[in-house]
Write a protein that holds these residues in place. Structure first.
Motif, PDB file in Angstrom:
ATOM      1  N   ASN A   3     -41.862  23.653 -64.953  1.00 28.02           N
ATOM      2  CA  ASN A   3     -42.498  24.961 -64.822  1.00 28.02           C
ATOM      3  C   ASN A   3     -42.412  25.518 -63.405  1.00 28.02           C
ATOM      4  O   ASN A   3     -42.590  26.713 -63.193  1.00 28.02           O
ATOM      5  CB  ASN A   3     -43.973  24.874 -65.242  1.00 28.02           C
ATOM      6  CG  ASN A   3     -44.127  24.789 -66.751  1.00 28.02           C
ATOM      7  OD1 ASN A   3     -43.406  25.445 -67.485  1.00 28.02           O
ATOM      8  ND2 ASN A   3     -45.048  23.972 -67.205  1.00 28.02           N
ATOM      9  N   CYS A  46     -35.808  31.485 -70.970  1.00 25.49           N
ATOM     10  CA  CYS A  46     -36.544  31.048 -69.780  1.00 25.49           C
ATOM     11  C   CYS A  46     -36.199  31.910 -68.569  1.00 25.49           C
ATOM     12  O   CYS A  46     -37.080  32.246 -67.763  1.00 25.49           O
ATOM     13  CB  CYS A  46     -36.247  29.580 -69.488  1.00 25.49           C
ATOM     14  SG  CYS A  46     -36.868  28.436 -70.738  1.00 25.49           S
ATOM     15  N   LYS A  49     -38.055  35.086 -68.766  1.00 30.99           N
ATOM     16  CA  LYS A  49     -39.473  34.875 -68.457  1.00 30.99           C
ATOM     17  C   LYS A  49     -39.671  34.834 -66.946  1.00 30.99           C
ATOM     18  O   LYS A  49     -40.641  35.405 -66.422  1.00 30.99           O
ATOM     19  CB  LYS A  49     -39.954  33.574 -69.100  1.00 30.99           C
ATOM     20  CG  LYS A  49     -41.450  33.337 -68.941  1.00 30.99           C
ATOM     21  CD  LYS A  49     -42.263  34.413 -69.657  1.00 30.99           C
ATOM     22  CE  LYS A  49     -43.747  34.169 -69.560  1.00 30.99           C
ATOM     23  NZ  LYS A  49     -44.539  35.219 -70.254  1.00 30.99           N
ATOM     24  N   ILE A  50     -38.759  34.172 -66.230  1.00 32.44           N
ATOM     25  CA  ILE A  50     -38.823  34.124 -64.765  1.00 32.44           C
ATOM     26  C   ILE A  50     -38.688  35.527 -64.187  1.00 32.44           C
ATOM     27  O   ILE A  50     -39.449  35.933 -63.295  1.00 32.44           O
ATOM     28  CB  ILE A  50     -37.716  33.197 -64.215  1.00 32.44           C
ATOM     29  CG1 ILE A  50     -38.011  31.735 -64.601  1.00 32.44           C
ATOM     30  CG2 ILE A  50     -37.604  33.338 -62.693  1.00 32.44           C
ATOM     31  CD1 ILE A  50     -36.858  30.782 -64.312  1.00 32.44           C
ATOM     32  N   LYS A  90     -43.840  25.781 -73.366  1.00 33.30           N
ATOM     33  CA  LYS A  90     -44.174  25.241 -72.043  1.00 33.30           C
ATOM     34  C   LYS A  90     -43.988  26.264 -70.937  1.00 33.30           C
ATOM     35  O   LYS A  90     -44.500  26.096 -69.832  1.00 33.30           O
ATOM     36  CB  LYS A  90     -43.326  23.994 -71.764  1.00 33.30           C
ATOM     37  CG  LYS A  90     -43.671  22.823 -72.674  1.00 33.30           C
ATOM     38  CD  LYS A  90     -42.782  21.624 -72.391  1.00 33.30           C
ATOM     39  CE  LYS A  90     -43.108  20.464 -73.330  1.00 33.30           C
ATOM     40  NZ  LYS A  90     -42.217  19.297 -73.111  1.00 33.30           N
ATOM     41  N   VAL A  91     -43.240  27.332 -71.209  1.00 29.14           N
ATOM     42  CA  VAL A  91     -43.111  28.420 -70.232  1.00 29.14           C
ATOM     43  C   VAL A  91     -43.797  29.678 -70.768  1.00 29.14           C
ATOM     44  O   VAL A  91     -43.445  30.809 -70.422  1.00 29.14           O
ATOM     45  CB  VAL A  91     -41.635  28.716 -69.888  1.00 29.14           C
ATOM     46  CG1 VAL A  91     -41.038  27.577 -69.097  1.00 29.14           C
ATOM     47  CG2 VAL A  91     -40.811  29.006 -71.132  1.00 29.14           C
ATOM     48  N   LEU A 191     -34.245  23.243 -65.818  1.00 31.13           N
ATOM     49  CA  LEU A 191     -35.412  23.584 -66.639  1.00 31.13           C
ATOM     50  C   LEU A 191     -35.772  22.485 -67.628  1.00 31.13           C
ATOM     51  O   LEU A 191     -36.744  22.605 -68.360  1.00 31.13           O
ATOM     52  CB  LEU A 191     -35.139  24.883 -67.407  1.00 31.13           C
ATOM     53  CG  LEU A 191     -35.137  26.167 -66.579  1.00 31.13           C
ATOM     54  CD1 LEU A 191     -34.464  27.307 -67.343  1.00 31.13           C
ATOM     55  CD2 LEU A 191     -36.564  26.561 -66.208  1.00 31.13           C
TER      56      LEU A 191
END
Length: 242
Positions: A3, A46, A49-50, A90-91, A191
């Motif tokens: 994370n 992911c 999301k970042i 988890k993210v 990741l």
């Protein structure tokens, strides 16, 4: 999953450049991220999301998985949707799961399955008000598609980083279009993402796999060929075509 992961500067710049060059996202966008369980699409979810956390604009993200039932034919195999959901949770990404539209198994081909899944994503986007569909294709996918179309369909074309559809009401975007497959794999490793096998019976015997093998042989002999082929997609000399 890591994370605290930060995208490497070089790859982060390439992603940002692709987004900028093709104006992929705007304030208020509702983005549907199509995931298959492969490492590329999981990585894209992911990555977005970042970027969502640091971008100067606000856009909504929803992850969509179209579920096949290939896994049910194998004893002791877990549902791929569960693994995808567990990793992305988890993210802080929730995964929406929909069963694939029916296909007559005797007629199933990679092309038909892909077209069916794409149409289903369009339908979900239309019904739920998404204006962008984000897909995890990278530079190697674009080169392979170019070669596939030239060899098997007799035309010069490929997937584009942004494609506007239905009068501009929906756009397909590919934020990782400037990344090599190896770069995507390195991000996935950072990741701690694990690919989920779809167990598709046709996965190992496709025209794309044949083209991929041909290209790998070429790259071994001519390492610069990958970048030259990619550059050629934006450097078409129409006066020297039939």
């Amino acid at each position: 999953m890591n994370n605290g992961y930060r995208l490497p500067a070089r790859q982060n710049r390439k992603i940002g450049q692709a987004m900028h060059d093709y104006t992929m996202f705007a304030e208020g966008d509702r983005v549907l991220v199509g995931v298959s369980g492969g490492v590329d699409s999981l990585t894209l979810a992911c990555v977005l999301k970042i970027w969502q956390k640091k971008a100067p604009i606000h856009f909504d993200l929803t992850v969509q998985y179209i579920a096949h039932d290939f896994w049910r034919k194998y004893g002791g195999v877990a549902d791929p949707g569960e693994s995808i959901s567990r990793q992305l949770r988890k993210v802080s990404l929730e995964v929406s799961i929909a069963d694939e539209w029916p296909i007559n198994e005797a007629d199933r081909t990679c092309y038909l399955c892909s077209r069916n899944r794409r149409s289903q994503l369009f339908d979900i986007a239309r019904k739920q008000g998404y204006n962008k569909i984000a897909l995890g294709h990278h530079k190697d996918d674009l080169i392979e598609t170019f070669m596939l179309n030239a060899i098997y369909s007799g035309n010069i074309s490929t997937m584009v980083p942004r494609q506007d559809l239905f009068g501009g009401t929906l756009s397909i975007v590919r934020p990782m279009a400037y990344l090599d497959k190896d770069e995507v794999g390195a991000i996935a490793a950072g990741l701690q993402l694990v690919a989920v096998d779809s167990l598709c019976p046709l996965a190992a015997d496709t025209r794309r796999e044949k083209v991929r093998s041909l290209l790998q042989t070429l790259y071994q002999e001519e390492p610069a060929a990958r970048n030259s082929l990619f550059a050629a997609l934006a450097n078409v000399r129409k006066d020297y075509l039939l």
